[in-house]
Scaffold this motif. Structure first.
Motif, PDB file in Angstrom:
ATOM      1  N   VAL A  33       6.871  -3.744   6.438  1.00 40.04           N
ATOM      2  CA  VAL A  33       7.604  -3.366   7.635  1.00 40.04           C
ATOM      3  C   VAL A  33       6.783  -3.879   8.819  1.00 40.04           C
ATOM      4  O   VAL A  33       5.769  -3.286   9.169  1.00 40.04           O
ATOM      5  N   GLY A  34       7.225  -4.992   9.396  1.00 39.63           N
ATOM      6  CA  GLY A  34       6.448  -5.604  10.473  1.00 39.63           C
ATOM      7  C   GLY A  34       5.356  -6.505   9.915  1.00 39.63           C
ATOM      8  O   GLY A  34       5.582  -7.295   9.006  1.00 39.63           O
ATOM      9  N   THR A  35       4.143  -6.363  10.407  1.00 33.19           N
ATOM     10  CA  THR A  35       3.044  -7.240  10.024  1.00 33.19           C
ATOM     11  C   THR A  35       2.616  -7.031   8.574  1.00 33.19           C
ATOM     12  O   THR A  35       2.804  -5.950   8.010  1.00 33.19           O
ATOM     13  N   LYS A  36       2.056  -8.079   7.974  1.00 34.31           N
ATOM     14  CA  LYS A  36       1.501  -7.984   6.616  1.00 34.31           C
ATOM     15  C   LYS A  36       0.000  -7.694   6.656  1.00 34.31           C
ATOM     16  O   LYS A  36      -0.642  -7.599   5.615  1.00 34.31           O
ATOM     17  N   ASN A  37      -0.550  -7.533   7.854  1.00 33.79           N
ATOM     18  CA  ASN A  37      -1.979  -7.249   8.006  1.00 33.79           C
ATOM     19  C   ASN A  37      -2.204  -5.741   7.842  1.00 33.79           C
ATOM     20  O   ASN A  37      -2.446  -5.004   8.782  1.00 33.79           O
ATOM     21  N   THR A  38      -2.107  -5.289   6.594  1.00 33.61           N
ATOM     22  CA  THR A  38      -2.094  -3.864   6.270  1.00 33.61           C
ATOM     23  C   THR A  38      -3.234  -3.532   5.316  1.00 33.61           C
ATOM     24  O   THR A  38      -3.904  -4.418   4.796  1.00 33.61           O
ATOM     25  N   ILE A  69       2.308  -8.921  -2.986  1.00 31.77           N
ATOM     26  CA  ILE A  69       1.453  -9.404  -1.901  1.00 31.77           C
ATOM     27  C   ILE A  69       0.092  -8.742  -2.033  1.00 31.77           C
ATOM     28  O   ILE A  69      -0.009  -7.542  -2.301  1.00 31.77           O
ATOM     29  N   GLY A  70      -0.972  -9.533  -1.833  1.00 35.22           N
ATOM     30  CA  GLY A  70      -2.311  -8.975  -1.925  1.00 35.22           C
ATOM     31  C   GLY A  70      -3.311  -9.718  -1.062  1.00 35.22           C
ATOM     32  O   GLY A  70      -3.021 -10.793  -0.531  1.00 35.22           O
ATOM     33  N   ARG A  71      -4.488  -9.134  -0.940  1.00 31.76           N
ATOM     34  CA  ARG A  71      -5.557  -9.719  -0.136  1.00 31.76           C
ATOM     35  C   ARG A  71      -6.547 -10.475  -1.006  1.00 31.76           C
ATOM     36  O   ARG A  71      -6.914 -10.010  -2.078  1.00 31.76           O
ATOM     37  N   TRP A 148      -4.289  -4.937  -3.644  1.00 26.52           N
ATOM     38  CA  TRP A 148      -2.827  -4.958  -3.589  1.00 26.52           C
ATOM     39  C   TRP A 148      -2.402  -4.361  -2.253  1.00 26.52           C
ATOM     40  O   TRP A 148      -2.655  -3.194  -1.974  1.00 26.52           O
ATOM     41  N   SER A 149      -1.761  -5.148  -1.413  1.00 31.06           N
ATOM     42  CA  SER A 149      -1.442  -4.745  -0.043  1.00 31.06           C
ATOM     43  C   SER A 149      -0.250  -3.792   0.007  1.00 31.06           C
ATOM     44  O   SER A 149       0.644  -3.837  -0.839  1.00 31.06           O
ATOM     45  N   GLY A 150      -0.259  -2.937   1.048  1.00 30.65           N
ATOM     46  CA  GLY A 150       0.849  -2.005   1.231  1.00 30.65           C
ATOM     47  C   GLY A 150       0.881  -1.420   2.629  1.00 30.65           C
ATOM     48  O   GLY A 150      -0.068  -1.562   3.408  1.00 30.65           O
ATOM     49  N   PHE A 175       5.916  -5.122  -3.430  1.00 29.20           N
ATOM     50  CA  PHE A 175       6.349  -5.865  -4.606  1.00 29.20           C
ATOM     51  C   PHE A 175       7.873  -5.880  -4.668  1.00 29.20           C
ATOM     52  O   PHE A 175       8.554  -5.055  -4.045  1.00 29.20           O
ATOM     53  N   SER A 176       8.402  -6.826  -5.421  1.00 29.20           N
ATOM     54  CA  SER A 176       9.829  -6.871  -5.695  1.00 29.20           C
ATOM     55  C   SER A 176      10.027  -7.192  -7.166  1.00 29.20           C
ATOM     56  O   SER A 176       9.230  -7.910  -7.772  1.00 29.20           O
ATOM     57  N   LEU A 177      11.072  -6.639  -7.742  1.00 29.60           N
ATOM     58  CA  LEU A 177      11.437  -6.874  -9.132  1.00 29.60           C
ATOM     59  C   LEU A 177      12.771  -7.606  -9.153  1.00 29.60           C
ATOM     60  O   LEU A 177      13.686  -7.288  -8.383  1.00 29.60           O
ATOM     61  N   LYS A 178      12.888  -8.580 -10.061  1.00 25.01           N
ATOM     62  CA  LYS A 178      14.091  -9.399 -10.121  1.00 25.01           C
ATOM     63  C   LYS A 178      14.642  -9.433 -11.537  1.00 25.01           C
ATOM     64  O   LYS A 178      13.922  -9.237 -12.504  1.00 25.01           O
ATOM     65  N   SER A 179      15.943  -9.723 -11.618  1.00 26.73           N
ATOM     66  CA  SER A 179      16.615  -9.815 -12.903  1.00 26.73           C
ATOM     67  C   SER A 179      17.472 -11.062 -12.929  1.00 26.73           C
ATOM     68  O   SER A 179      18.172 -11.365 -11.956  1.00 26.73           O
TER      69      SER A 179
END
Length: 213
Positions: A33-38, A69-71, A148-150, A175-179
């Motif tokens: 939500v917004g920046t990925k600098n978390t 997404i991760g650091r 693991w970023s969040g 994270f996202s899961l796909k099918s």
């Protein structure tokens, strides 16, 4: 020859429809939500820690691929596991577990942030409205330990590989899961394909009758 042509046209259209419907569908996502600098939860072999986050699907689906997404640690191997829920903790035995090489892409704005994606092969069928846990742990060599970023404001777990104990932090891990959907041909395509098969069968029958004559 005409009947065989109908069969070939049906096969071509059937294949084109299958290819068009082969794009993976996102069935669950926790995006920044917004920046990925978390903040990030340490989850790597160097610190002997593994991070978990829970999720629930709105409909039963087979998870075949995922992103996260991760650091740090732009390359290397990851351990990925899916677990049933057991008294608000991940079950001791995973439903699915694999070690894989993820495709990594450095973030366009932040050099310490990487986006990862991985194929899970045949994947895992998960039920709707059921709490599951996902774990992702970096097991490659890295100058900086992977995390693991969040976003703040959620809840995730980290387990020590040494003590087996859990600690909780307030992060919604990204994270996202796909099918991969199963291609279902349209009625017109099925009709054309069926006509081709009928034509081919009729042509074969005529050839057999001519041979007997």
């Amino acid at each position: 020859m005409k009947k065989l042509s109908v069969v070939l046209v049906g096969l071509v259209l059937f294949g084109a429809l299958s290819a068009a419907d082969s794009q993976a569908t996102v069935i669950f996502e926790q995006a920044p939500v917004g920046t990925k600098n978390t903040p990030a939860s340490a989850s790597n072999s160097r610190f002997n820690r593994i991070a978990f986050d829970d999720f629930t699907l709105s409909s039963a689906s087979t998870v075949t691929s995922m992103t996260w997404i991760g650091r740090q640690a732009g390359s290397g191997r990851f351990e990925v596991g899916f677990y049933a829920n057991s008294s608000t903790l991940p079950a001791s035995t995973p439903l699915f577990f694999t070690t894989l090489d993820a495709i990594s892409t450095q973030d366009s704005d932040l050099r310490s942030i990487y986006h990862f994606e991985a194929d899970l092969g045949a994947g895992l069928l998960l039920e709707a409205d059921t709490r599951y846990w996902l774990s992702i742990k970096y097991v490659g060599d890295a100058l900086f330990p992977w995390g693991w970023s969040g976003d703040d404001g959620g809840s995730n777990l980290t387990r020590s590989d040494i003590t087996g104990g859990y600690s909780r932090s307030q992060l919604n891990l990204f994270f996202s899961l796909k099918s991969d959907p199963v291609a279902v041909p349209e009625p017109a395509t099925l009709s054309l394909f069926g006509l081709g098969l009928i034509g081919l069968s009729a042509a074969g029958l005529r050839r057999r009758k001519a041979a007997r004559a």
